[in-house]
Design a protein around this motif. Structure first.
Motif, short mmCIF file in Angstrom:
data_model
loop_
_atom_site.label_atom_id
_atom_site.label_comp_id
_atom_site.label_asym_id
_atom_site.label_seq_id
_atom_site.Cartn_x
_atom_site.Cartn_y
_atom_site.Cartn_z
N ASP A 279 -31.14 -14.48 12.96
CA ASP A 279 -30.65 -13.42 13.89
C ASP A 279 -29.39 -13.08 13.73
OD1 ASP A 279 -33.24 -13.41 15.24
OD2 ASP A 279 -32.76 -15.07 16.72
N LYS A 280 -28.84 -11.78 13.94
CA LYS A 280 -27.53 -11.63 13.82
C LYS A 280 -26.87 -11.62 12.29
CE LYS A 280 -26.65 -12.06 18.69
NZ LYS A 280 -25.71 -12.45 19.71
N GLU B 100 -23.22 -8.41 15.06
CA GLU B 100 -23.39 -8.88 16.17
C GLU B 100 -24.43 -8.23 17.16
OE1 GLU B 100 -22.87 -11.26 19.55
OE2 GLU B 100 -21.78 -11.57 17.58
N ASN B 101 -24.15 -6.74 16.99
CA ASN B 101 -25.18 -6.11 17.89
C ASN B 101 -26.63 -5.77 17.08
OD1 ASN B 101 -23.12 -5.99 20.12
ND2 ASN B 101 -22.20 -4.35 19.02
#
Length: 68
Positions: free
Chosen positions: A1-2, A32-33
């Motif tokens: 993730d990320k 991050e997003n």
């Protein structure tokens, strides 16, 4: 993730053979997003170490996949 994997291609001419050779290096960058997708051309910047292998951060998406 990320996390995104960014591959950077560089070319170098080998003097002996006068041929162009492609060198690829892969960097792990923090997203991050989670806005980047596979095939996008992105700009990354160095930052403090986030994990063992991740010490770059996504700055911006230069072009989406399939666009110049």
């Amino acid at each position: 993730d990320k996390t995104i994997n960014v591959s950077v291609d560089r070319y170098r001419i080998v003097p002996k053979y006068r041929k162009r050779v492609k060198y690829t290096r892969k960097f792990m960058a923090h997203d991050e997003n989670e806005v980047a997708s596979m095939g996008d051309m992105v700009m990354i910047i160095p930052c403090h170490r986030i994990t063992k292998n991740k010490h770059f951060m996504l700055r911006e998406i230069i072009s989406a996949k399939g666009q110049l």
